[in-house]
Every structure is written in C-alpha cells, then in structure tokens.
Motif scaffolding. Structure first.
Motif, PDB file in Angstrom:
ATOM      1  N   GLY A  11      -1.794   8.731  10.437  1.00  0.00           N
ATOM      2  CA  GLY A  11      -2.894   8.475   9.518  1.00  0.00           C
ATOM      3  C   GLY A  11      -2.971   6.981   9.246  1.00  0.00           C
ATOM      4  N   SER A  12      -3.568   6.622   8.125  1.00  0.00           N
ATOM      5  CA  SER A  12      -3.774   5.205   7.805  1.00  0.00           C
ATOM      6  C   SER A  12      -2.471   4.424   7.809  1.00  0.00           C
ATOM      7  N   SER A  13      -1.475   4.902   7.067  1.00  0.00           N
ATOM      8  CA  SER A  13      -0.229   4.146   6.970  1.00  0.00           C
ATOM      9  C   SER A  13       0.533   4.167   8.282  1.00  0.00           C
ATOM     10  N   GLY A  14       0.440   5.267   9.034  1.00  0.00           N
ATOM     11  CA  GLY A  14       1.100   5.320  10.332  1.00  0.00           C
ATOM     12  C   GLY A  14       0.507   4.319  11.304  1.00  0.00           C
ATOM     13  N   VAL A  15      -0.821   4.252  11.361  1.00  0.00           N
ATOM     14  CA  VAL A  15      -1.501   3.311  12.245  1.00  0.00           C
ATOM     15  C   VAL A  15      -1.125   1.876  11.899  1.00  0.00           C
ATOM     16  N   GLN A  16      -0.965   1.613  10.623  1.00  0.00           N
ATOM     17  CA  GLN A  16      -0.638   0.250  10.198  1.00  0.00           C
ATOM     18  C   GLN A  16       0.803  -0.133  10.512  1.00  0.00           C
TER      19      GLN A  16
ATOM     20  N   GLU B 286      14.199   1.555  19.677  1.00  0.00           N
ATOM     21  CA  GLU B 286      13.464   2.678  20.276  1.00  0.00           C
ATOM     22  C   GLU B 286      12.584   3.310  19.210  1.00  0.00           C
ATOM     23  N   LEU B 287      11.340   3.595  19.562  1.00  0.00           N
ATOM     24  CA  LEU B 287      10.401   4.189  18.610  1.00  0.00           C
ATOM     25  C   LEU B 287       9.728   5.402  19.225  1.00  0.00           C
ATOM     26  N   THR B 288       9.768   6.519  18.500  1.00  0.00           N
ATOM     27  CA  THR B 288       9.079   7.741  18.906  1.00  0.00           C
ATOM     28  C   THR B 288       8.086   8.110  17.818  1.00  0.00           C
ATOM     29  N   VAL B 289       6.840   8.375  18.202  1.00  0.00           N
ATOM     30  CA  VAL B 289       5.790   8.715  17.249  1.00  0.00           C
ATOM     31  C   VAL B 289       5.415  10.182  17.425  1.00  0.00           C
ATOM     32  N   TYR B 290       5.421  10.925  16.333  1.00  0.00           N
ATOM     33  CA  TYR B 290       5.039  12.340  16.347  1.00  0.00           C
ATOM     34  C   TYR B 290       3.652  12.466  15.718  1.00  0.00           C
TER      35      TYR B 290
ATOM     36  N   TRP C 150      -0.942  -0.350  -4.812  1.00  0.00           N
ATOM     37  CA  TRP C 150      -0.494  -1.586  -4.180  1.00  0.00           C
ATOM     38  C   TRP C 150       0.850  -2.054  -4.716  1.00  0.00           C
ATOM     39  N   TYR C 151       1.317  -1.480  -5.803  1.00  0.00           N
ATOM     40  CA  TYR C 151       2.671  -1.741  -6.291  1.00  0.00           C
ATOM     41  C   TYR C 151       3.682  -0.940  -5.473  1.00  0.00           C
ATOM     42  N   TRP C 152       3.338   0.304  -5.165  1.00  0.00           N
ATOM     43  CA  TRP C 152       4.269   1.210  -4.496  1.00  0.00           C
ATOM     44  C   TRP C 152       4.246   1.082  -2.977  1.00  0.00           C
ATOM     45  N   ASN C 153       3.089   0.840  -2.388  1.00  0.00           N
ATOM     46  CA  ASN C 153       2.963   0.835  -0.923  1.00  0.00           C
ATOM     47  C   ASN C 153       3.332  -0.525  -0.352  1.00  0.00           C
ATOM     48  N   ARG C 154       4.613  -0.714  -0.076  1.00  0.00           N
ATOM     49  CA  ARG C 154       5.110  -1.995   0.431  1.00  0.00           C
ATOM     50  C   ARG C 154       5.495  -1.919   1.902  1.00  0.00           C
ATOM     51  N   TYR C 155       5.143  -0.847   2.565  1.00  0.00           N
ATOM     52  CA  TYR C 155       5.583  -0.648   3.946  1.00  0.00           C
ATOM     53  C   TYR C 155       5.020  -1.739   4.869  1.00  0.00           C
ATOM     54  N   PRO C 156       5.677  -1.981   5.991  1.00  0.00           N
ATOM     55  CA  PRO C 156       5.209  -3.017   6.922  1.00  0.00           C
ATOM     56  C   PRO C 156       3.783  -2.742   7.388  1.00  0.00           C
ATOM     57  N   GLY C 157       2.933  -3.731   7.288  1.00  0.00           N
ATOM     58  CA  GLY C 157       1.562  -3.597   7.770  1.00  0.00           C
ATOM     59  C   GLY C 157       0.565  -3.099   6.753  1.00  0.00           C
ATOM     60  N   ALA C 158       0.988  -2.801   5.527  1.00  0.00           N
ATOM     61  CA  ALA C 158       0.060  -2.285   4.511  1.00  0.00           C
ATOM     62  C   ALA C 158      -1.052  -3.290   4.273  1.00  0.00           C
ATOM     63  N   ARG C 159      -2.291  -2.805   4.388  1.00  0.00           N
ATOM     64  CA  ARG C 159      -3.435  -3.705   4.351  1.00  0.00           C
ATOM     65  C   ARG C 159      -4.670  -2.909   3.944  1.00  0.00           C
ATOM     66  N   CYS C 160      -5.662  -3.575   3.414  1.00  0.00           N
ATOM     67  CA  CYS C 160      -6.901  -2.925   2.991  1.00  0.00           C
ATOM     68  C   CYS C 160      -7.878  -2.833   4.157  1.00  0.00           C
ATOM     69  N   ASP C 161      -8.716  -1.787   4.165  1.00  0.00           N
ATOM     70  CA  ASP C 161      -9.712  -1.643   5.230  1.00  0.00           C
ATOM     71  C   ASP C 161     -11.112  -2.015   4.749  1.00  0.00           C
TER      72      ASP C 161
ATOM     73  N   ALA D 163     -11.339   2.751   8.860  1.00  0.00           N
ATOM     74  CA  ALA D 163     -12.309   2.261   9.837  1.00  0.00           C
ATOM     75  C   ALA D 163     -11.755   1.174  10.731  1.00  0.00           C
ATOM     76  N   ALA D 164     -10.518   0.765  10.531  1.00  0.00           N
ATOM     77  CA  ALA D 164     -10.014  -0.343  11.327  1.00  0.00           C
ATOM     78  C   ALA D 164      -8.605  -0.062  11.808  1.00  0.00           C
ATOM     79  N   CYS D 165      -8.345  -0.409  13.049  1.00  0.00           N
ATOM     80  CA  CYS D 165      -7.057  -0.092  13.652  1.00  0.00           C
ATOM     81  C   CYS D 165      -5.901  -0.726  12.892  1.00  0.00           C
ATOM     82  N   SER D 166      -6.058  -2.003  12.526  1.00  0.00           N
ATOM     83  CA  SER D 166      -4.956  -2.694  11.865  1.00  0.00           C
ATOM     84  C   SER D 166      -5.151  -2.821  10.374  1.00  0.00           C
ATOM     85  N   SER D 167      -6.184  -2.186   9.829  1.00  0.00           N
ATOM     86  CA  SER D 167      -6.423  -2.400   8.408  1.00  0.00           C
ATOM     87  C   SER D 167      -6.989  -1.195   7.683  1.00  0.00           C
TER      88      SER D 167
END
Length: 282
Positions: A183-188, A199-203, A43-54, A272-276
């Motif tokens: 994966g988890s971080s991508g979904v978030q 513009e956003l492209t998802v692979y 939780w110190y390193w993962n500061r990306y937008p949307g980072a959240r616990c499931d 287990a959760a789309c946004s978390s």
C-alpha cells in the motif's frame, strides 16, 4: 471536582490544531488531549523510511491565514515526514497551541451526560474532564493494526510497523528483511529498505497502482510562482460540487469574503505517486 471546559479536542494533528486555533480565537475554554508527546498526529507517529505526502506541499498546508502560508517555505514539491512535522510544530508555536493540551494522555472513554448536557471523558491515566462540546480530531489513521498472520506471536526476529516506527534510526544493513503489503507506506519504504538490507522479500496480496511522482526541490523562482498562484489554487480547491467537506468559518482575524473559505490539509483520496503516497496507519 472534575474540571469543566467549553470544548475538549482529542488529537493534535492537522484537524486538532485547526480546531484549537479557531476555538481559541472564539474565546472558548479548551482542553486538548493527545496520546503523543507533542503535536503532529499521523506525522508524529509515521517516521518510517520514505514517509512523504502525495499532495503538493503548498496545498498540504493551512490556508486560513495568508501570513502563515507565505512565511513557511517548503523545500520540495512533495514534502517528507520530517518537514511536515516541522511545519506543524511551527503552526503550534505561532498560535500557542500547546498550552491547551495534555500530551501523553490517551482517551479511554467518553459518555454523554444527559442531565448536565455535557460530555464526560476519561483518559487511560484516570484523568477526567467535562465539556459542552467534544471534537474527535483523531482522523482515520489513528489506530495501528497488526495483520493477523499465523506464527506472528512466535516469530523471534525484529518486528517493525510503519505506523509505529521507532523514533531512533533503525539499522537494517546486512539483514534479511520481509515487507508485507504494498500500500502507500509499503510503496514508499521498500526502495529505501532495499538500498540497505542484504536481502529483501516483498509479500503482496493485491497489486497497487502508482505512477511516477516527478518530485523535485523547489527553487526560488518556482516558489515565488506558487505564492502568486495561492488565491487561484484556493479558489479551485473549493469550487467543486456540493458535498465538499470541511467548509469552515474563516479565521476571525480575517475579514470574511465570498472566497475566504479556509481549508485544512487534504487527507482523503487515493495514492497517486510512486514515491509520494500518504503514510498509512495500517
């Protein structure tokens, strides 16, 4: 002369803090080693937008101390990275954990000294120490991995990685962005980047199963109800079949009972959760 300790604990995330608190309560001489500049681990390193616990916030917390559980007020059903990091800083302050740690030190080697029956360790800065016990509280998400993609080293644009996101905000407004992986971080992070980027492209290699999170702010009534349910939630968490991990000894400040088995944060399991979902280091 190499300093000697009872125990060396590598990492200052959930597991590192838990181990340090209990080792200190047992009167052991502790040395903590942490690559980051402060506590928090993932939780110190993962500061990306949307980072959240499931995992629901009230369950994603230490349960070895009832006062600690009741004094911390979670604001959402599924906590965000900043709130979880604030919680871990609160725990570190409450139990005076930082005094045991050398921050900004990354472990580079550890070897068993058979004649002395001790562990000898060395960090990348050249610092050395020795201990009877070595606790690797580094977790399964501690080493970032860049994908081996053709052209990666010659790409001239900005490369960002969820597991090593910059501490300062990243402005993606008006930019063309590609996200690799769902994966988890991508979904978030995808929904938040989509709001900002031109513009956003998802692979995606493989589809990731997710369901709505039904996240919400916790009002006082629901929070009080959750507090009353703490003993039952703890009992249900540890009433499973044999093989449940982490059955540790209760904190020495608590009188042991048949049900006072503490539990660290639950990191294992599937998103287990789309946004978390939990943050990913990969």
């Amino acid at each position: 002369m190499i300093p000697e300790h009872d125990v060396i604990i590598v990492g200052a995330g959930f597991a590192g803090l838990y181990s340090t608190i209990h080792a200190a309560a047992a009167g052991l001489d502790i040395l903590g080693i942490e690559a980051g500049d402060d506590v928090g681990g993932t939780w110190y390193w993962n500061r990306y937008p949307g980072a959240r616990c499931d995992v629901e916030s009230i369950d994603y917390s230490f349960s070895f101390d009832d006062d600690l559980q009741r004094e911390w007020r979670w604001s959402e059903r599924y906590a965000t990275q900043p709130e979880i990091l604030r919680y871990l800083n609160h725990v570190a302050d409450r139990f005076d954990v930082r005094r045991h740690y050398r921050f900004g030190e990354r472990l580079s080697a550890a070897s068993w000294n058979e004649p002395e029956q001790r562990w000898d360790v060395r960090t990348e800065s050249g610092f050395e120490a020795s201990a009877r016990w070595l606790v690797m509280a580094t977790g399964g998400l501690s080493k970032p991995q860049l994908p081996d993609l053709a052209g990666r080293d010659t790409f001239t644009g900005t490369v960002l990685q969820t597991s090593a996101w910059p501490e300062d905000p990243v402005d993606l407004s008006g930019r063309r962005v590609a996200v690799i992986g769902t994966g988890s971080s991508g979904v978030q992070t995808i929904p938040l980047i989509a709001r900002e980027a031109a513009e956003l492209t998802v692979y995606q290699r493989s589809a990731n199963y997710s369901v709505p999170a039904f996240n919400r702010m916790l009002d006082d009534e629901e929070w009080q109800r959750q507090q009353k349910e703490l003993p039952r939630r703890r009992e249900l968490s540890w009433s499973g079949a044999a093989g449940s991990p982490g059955r540790a000894t209760p904190h020495p400040s608590r009188r042991p009972t048949s049900r006072s088995v503490p539990r660290c944060s639950r990191r294992a399991g599937r998103a287990a959760a789309c946004s978390s979902p939990r943050p990913s280091r990969g």
